[in-house]
Design an enzyme around this catalytic site. Structure first.
Site, short mmCIF file in Angstrom:
data_model
loop_
_atom_site.label_atom_id
_atom_site.label_comp_id
_atom_site.label_asym_id
_atom_site.label_seq_id
_atom_site.Cartn_x
_atom_site.Cartn_y
_atom_site.Cartn_z
N VAL A 77 0.86 -1.18 0.00
CA VAL A 77 0.00 0.00 0.00
C VAL A 77 0.90 1.23 0.00
O VAL A 77 1.85 1.32 0.78
CB VAL A 77 -0.92 0.03 1.25
N LEU A 79 0.72 5.36 0.32
CA LEU A 79 -0.09 6.50 0.73
C LEU A 79 0.71 7.80 0.56
O LEU A 79 1.90 7.83 0.88
CB LEU A 79 -0.49 6.38 2.21
N THR A 104 3.08 -4.37 3.33
CA THR A 104 3.95 -3.22 3.52
C THR A 104 3.12 -1.98 3.21
O THR A 104 2.36 -1.98 2.25
CB THR A 104 5.17 -3.28 2.57
N CYS A 105 3.25 -0.95 4.01
CA CYS A 105 2.58 0.32 3.75
C CYS A 105 3.62 1.42 3.90
O CYS A 105 4.25 1.54 4.95
CB CYS A 105 1.42 0.53 4.72
N VAL A 106 3.80 2.19 2.84
CA VAL A 106 4.80 3.24 2.87
C VAL A 106 4.20 4.56 2.41
O VAL A 106 3.24 4.59 1.64
CB VAL A 106 6.03 2.89 1.99
#
Length: 127
Positions: A77, A79, A104-106
């Protein structure tokens, strides 16, 4: 290896790429934004609605590949503002059940088409 691609009928590409590529047991899905639809609405500031549209696009590609959310093993993801993390998570958790896929969200500076969230995933075919 000849690439087998899957394309959603109601999702668009914002560049020279396939919506998904079949690699045998694994299918790799390109990132989708809320603006990757021919009828894209301006959802600026509504991260929940953007996240829902990302998943709507991805679900359509998954269906073309004969897969579902239960086959997803990894999600990335992106953002443009980490203040949207909780709102994105509220929508995200409606698409998966425990155990959730790895994720993973970065935070990124910008996304194509002015989107505020982009989601990509990897799925594994059941044997």
């Amino acid at each position: 290896m000849q690439r087998k691609a899957y394309t959603a009928k109601s999702a668009t590409s914002s560049g020279p790429y396939s919506h998904a590529i079949d690699a045998g047991d694994y299918v790799f899905f390109s990132g989708q934004t809320a603006k990757n639809t021919p009828t894209a609405k301006d959802l600026t500031g509504d991260i929940a609605a953007q996240t829902k549209q990302c998943f709507a696009n991805l679900v359509e590609v998954m269906e073309e590949a004969g897969l579902s959310h239960e086959d997803v093993i990894k999600v990335n993801v992106y953002l443009t503002d980490m203040n949207n993390f909780n709102a994105m998570n509220e929508v995200y958790k409606t698409y998966f059940i425990e155990p959730y896929p790895a994720r993973t969200c970065v935070a990124v500076v910008a996304l194509p088409l002015g989107a505020e969230v982009e989601i990509e995933l990897i799925a594994k075919r059941s044997n």
